[in-house]
Design an enzyme around this catalytic site. Structure first.
Site, short mmCIF file in Angstrom:
data_model
loop_
_atom_site.label_atom_id
_atom_site.label_comp_id
_atom_site.label_asym_id
_atom_site.label_seq_id
_atom_site.Cartn_x
_atom_site.Cartn_y
_atom_site.Cartn_z
N CYS A 271 47.12 118.91 -33.07
CA CYS A 271 48.16 119.09 -32.07
C CYS A 271 47.60 120.04 -31.02
CB CYS A 271 49.39 119.69 -32.72
SG CYS A 271 49.90 118.80 -34.20
N ARG B 173 45.54 115.61 -27.39
CA ARG B 173 45.43 115.99 -28.80
C ARG B 173 46.55 115.38 -29.65
NH1 ARG B 173 42.09 120.57 -29.04
NH2 ARG B 173 42.83 121.04 -31.11
N TRP C 133 50.64 115.74 -33.02
CA TRP C 133 50.14 114.54 -33.67
C TRP C 133 50.54 114.69 -35.12
CZ3 TRP C 133 46.61 113.13 -37.53
CH2 TRP C 133 46.28 111.77 -37.56
N ASN D 268 48.76 124.10 -35.01
CA ASN D 268 47.85 122.96 -34.99
C ASN D 268 47.04 123.03 -36.27
OD1 ASN D 268 45.81 121.06 -34.47
ND2 ASN D 268 44.58 122.58 -33.37
N GLY D 269 47.02 121.94 -37.07
CA GLY D 269 46.24 121.94 -38.30
C GLY D 269 47.09 121.57 -39.49
N GLU E 175 31.45 99.28 -31.79
CA GLU E 175 32.12 100.15 -30.82
C GLU E 175 33.02 99.31 -29.90
OE1 GLU E 175 32.89 103.05 -30.18
OE2 GLU E 175 33.18 103.23 -28.02
N LYS F 65 37.03 99.84 -29.52
CA LYS F 65 37.71 100.05 -28.24
C LYS F 65 38.90 99.09 -28.12
CE LYS F 65 36.65 103.17 -27.00
NZ LYS F 65 35.70 103.93 -27.72
N GLU G 266 41.72 100.05 -30.49
CA GLU G 266 42.36 101.31 -30.14
C GLU G 266 43.40 101.16 -29.04
OE1 GLU G 266 39.52 105.16 -30.50
OE2 GLU G 266 38.77 103.63 -29.16
N HIS H 58 27.62 85.16 -43.93
CA HIS H 58 27.96 85.70 -45.25
C HIS H 58 29.44 86.05 -45.35
CE1 HIS H 58 23.78 85.70 -46.32
NE2 HIS H 58 23.50 86.34 -45.18
N LYS I 232 42.90 112.43 -29.46
CA LYS I 232 41.51 112.52 -29.02
C LYS I 232 40.69 113.46 -29.90
CE LYS I 232 38.54 112.32 -25.27
NZ LYS I 232 38.04 111.07 -25.78
C1 G6P Z 1 38.91 110.51 -32.47
C2 G6P Z 1 38.82 109.97 -31.07
C3 G6P Z 1 37.55 109.17 -30.89
C4 G6P Z 1 36.34 110.03 -31.24
C5 G6P Z 1 36.46 110.61 -32.64
C6 G6P Z 1 35.39 111.66 -32.90
O1 G6P Z 1 39.06 109.46 -33.36
O2 G6P Z 1 39.95 109.15 -30.79
O3 G6P Z 1 37.44 108.75 -29.54
O4 G6P Z 1 35.19 109.24 -31.17
O5 G6P Z 1 37.72 111.25 -32.80
O6 G6P Z 1 35.62 112.74 -32.04
P1 G6P Z 1 34.52 113.75 -31.55
O7 G6P Z 1 35.24 114.70 -30.65
O8 G6P Z 1 33.97 114.41 -32.78
O9 G6P Z 1 33.47 112.96 -30.85
#
Ligand code: G6P
Length: 608
Positions: free
Chosen positions: A2, A27, A74, A98-99, A480, A484, A487, A503, A603
């Site tokens: 958060c 966050r 969050w 936060n945590g 990746e 994306k 997400e 496979h 994030k």
């Molecule tokens: C979250 C974000 C991702 C990111 C990951 C790792 O899942 O939504 O976009 O790649 O955390 O975060 P970091 O800050 O360690 O790269």
């Protein structure tokens, strides 16, 4: 993960608390709330969902206090309802957190038995009651916090305001980031410097275990043993203008478009362009010739950057590479010996699992190197060496420019270690560096093809499932690309090694499922063509990301082609990331999704 903020000012603080929270919404955005002290009493407003709901509520029911705290959530413990929204309060105080408080159940039982009444499902509420319990025993707010903190297990950052205490804000940090900001006759608290950027660029980061007492005139810091400590005051560069969207509709679009510039800036930091070689801005913390193994650990998109880099380290530096997601690695108890190096990759530098892996590697006696985007982050500070990505603040939850900057730094490191180990000839090193220098221009070329990507996105937006294929270093990029898409568009997508198709996933192929193939013209291109033929033979719809020469050679009836500029293949993942990002972005836009704040995500993940 958060976001928390606090202000002791000389005028009403609610509007500025909301402004700071806006900068922390990356966050988490399940709910938001603030509390301020008015006429000696704490008043709070909270609202489910995005911050704008709280802002609307504050317009109807303003808060006027000159000291206050705020939170954007969050959800970890308890649904994202208003009742579970922070701040949490008791008769004496309000707290934002936060945590995770890991031992909240036992504390809650103990406090309930002593007559405390809990009204939310959160772990945070025990903090409010625990400190209140100490105050009920006659302690001052600061003594009560000092007594309560050692009883909390887990990772947390906390901010407190107290009934009847108009010149007091208390903060504490254990494993989650927290910064104190200095103003003129006012003081600030925030999860990061970015939150405080409109108010101050003068910051102190709390160390793990620290707590702090803020008044209008300053701050006192204490360590985990309650001894007064000095903490450095630094100037930050998180300037306010950096987080506006410019001419773009979303931060993600802006960040995709910024890539030629920020990748160029990052490469310039690591390359000696005029002499065509890599010049690291730091000493490697190990003797590369004697290095026996590399271990790369990260989460999410940063993990995929590490996976791409594995191909580079193995090819250019001839060094065995082990890579794992941090949440698995940390509990595997992997043996690490002193002749190895652990590289952690993290945009935020605060991801809890990645940080735990860094600490584990250090305990095992390994040297550590962190590829990070936030130089003041915990991971950056704790690693032996920091390799900075110069992406600038990344606000879109779906990582884009941080990813390509991570790839750029890792590519330079692979070349530098290859050079030091004598596994790259000078000529080959020169070729690779020239290829890297060309990357930003090629990314700009790829971005120009956005209108074509928008058309393909209209097709993708109708799909329920999507398969992404790639071979070699394009395989992690396929994962990746799929990430994306998942997400931000919520379309189910899987990234697969093209050779693994037969496979299992080939059974899924029918006329409804688009198959996106990332196929730069590289050494395994012909093999990828065979895999595409297997898809075409079963009526599959192929969307090809490739240059014209590759598309012509394949001679397959593609549903669509995302055209790429021609390039040498070694660093194709950095350039081919662009269409993968734009495909996800435009698909989500066509579908009307919330691109910058996709549901359930955050994030920065500072909880395990
Ligand atoms: C979250 C974000 C991702 C990111 C990951 C790792 O899942 O939504 O976009 O790649 O955390 O975060 P970091 O800050 O360690 O790269």
């Amino acid at each position: 993960m958060c976001g928390i903020v606090g202000i002791i000012g000389r005028e009403p603080v609610a509007a500025r608390l909301v402004e700071a929270l806006k900068r922390l919404e990356y966050r988490g955005y399940d709910s938001a709330g603030i509390a301020t002290l008015e006429g000696g009493h704490l008043e709070r407003r909270r609202a489910e969902g995005k911050l704008r709901n709280l802002a609307a509520r504050l317009e109807r029911e303003p808060l006027l206090g000159h000291v206050g705290i705020g939170h954007t959530r969050w959800a970890t413990h308890g649904k994202p309802t208003e009742n579970n929204a922070h701040p949490h309060s008791s008769v004496r105080l309000s707290v934002v957190h936060n945590g995770i408080i890991e031992n909240f159940r036992e504390l809650r039982e103990e406090l309930t038995a002593r007559g405390h009444v809990f009204v939310s499902e959160t772990d945070t509420e025990v903090v409010a009651h625990l400190v209140t319990d100490e105050m009920n025993a006659g302690k001052s707010p600061r003594d009560a916090v000092a007594a309560a903190l050692p009883r909390l297990r887990g990772a947390f950052a906390l901010g407190f305001v107290f009934e009847g205490e108009p010149d007091l804000l208390i903060a504490a940090r254990q494993g989650a980031p927290l910064a104190v900001g200095y103003g003129e006759g006012e003081m600030f608290l925030g999860s990061d410097a970015l939150a405080l950027a409109p108010f101050t660029d003068s910051i102190t980061y709390l160390e793990d275990g620290d707590w702090a007492v803020l008044t209008r005139d300053g701050v006192e810091f204490f360590d985990a043993l309650n001894a007064p400590v000095m903490r450095a005051r630094i100037r930050t560069q998180a300037s306010a203008f950096l987080i506006d969207k410019g001419n773009h509709r979303h931060f993600m679009a802006k960040e995709i478009h910024e890539q030629p510039e920020v990748v160029g800036r990052t490469l310039a930091h690591y390359l000696d362009m005029s002499n065509g070689c890599v010049r690291l801005p730091f000493e490697l913390p190990f003797d590369a010739a004697k290095l026996t193994r590399l271990t790369i650990v990260a989460c999410g998109t940063a993990y995929y950057a590490g996976l791409v880099a594995k191909y580079w380290f193995e090819r250019f530096a001839r060094i065995p590479v082990e890579i794992d997601v941090a949440s698995e690695f940390r509990y595997r108890e992997p043996p690490l010996d002193a002749s190895g190096l652990t590289i952690v990759v993290s945009q935020s530098g605060e991801t809890a699992d990645t940080l735990a892996c860094l600490r584990y590697a250090k305990e095992q006696g390994q040297k550590t190197l962190a590829v990070v985007n936030v130089p003041t982050s915990t991971i950056a500070r704790e690693a032996d060496t920091m390799a900075l990505t110069l992406a600038g603040p990344e606000i879109g939850v779906a990582s884009t420019k941080a990813f390509t900057c991570q790839l750029s730094v890792l590519a330079c490191l692979a070349i530098a270690i290859g050079h030091a180990r004598g596994t790259l000839s000078l000529e080959r090193e020169g070729e690779l560096v020239s290829q890297l220098i060309a990357v930003p221009g090629l990314m700009a070329e790829a971005i120009k093809r956005e209108p074509r990507i928008e058309q393909i996105a209209t097709v993708l937006s109708k799909a329920k499932d999507v398969l992404y294929l790639g071979r070699g270093a394009s395989f992690p990029l396929a994962m990746e690309g799929a990430l994306k898409l998942k997400e931000i568009s919520y379309i189910h997508a899987e990234g697969y090694a093209a050779g693994e198709l037969k496979h299992g996933p080939i059974a899924l192929i029918d006329e409804n499922m688009p198959v996106i193939v990332i196929a730069p013209h590289d050494a395994v291109y012909e093999k990828t063509v065979s895999n595409m033929q297997e898809v075409a033979a079963r009526g599959g719809r192929i969307i090809l990301i490739a240059d014209k020469r590759a598309a012509d050679e394949a001679a397959i009836d593609f549903e669509a082609i995302a055209p790429m500029p021609e390039m040498e293949p070694d660093f194709a993942p950095i350039v081919y990331a662009v269409p993968a990002q734009m495909l996800a972005y435009h698909t989500a836009v066509v579908m009307g999704k919330d691109v910058d704040q996709p549901r359930n995500l955050a994030k920065s993940v500072t909880v395990e």
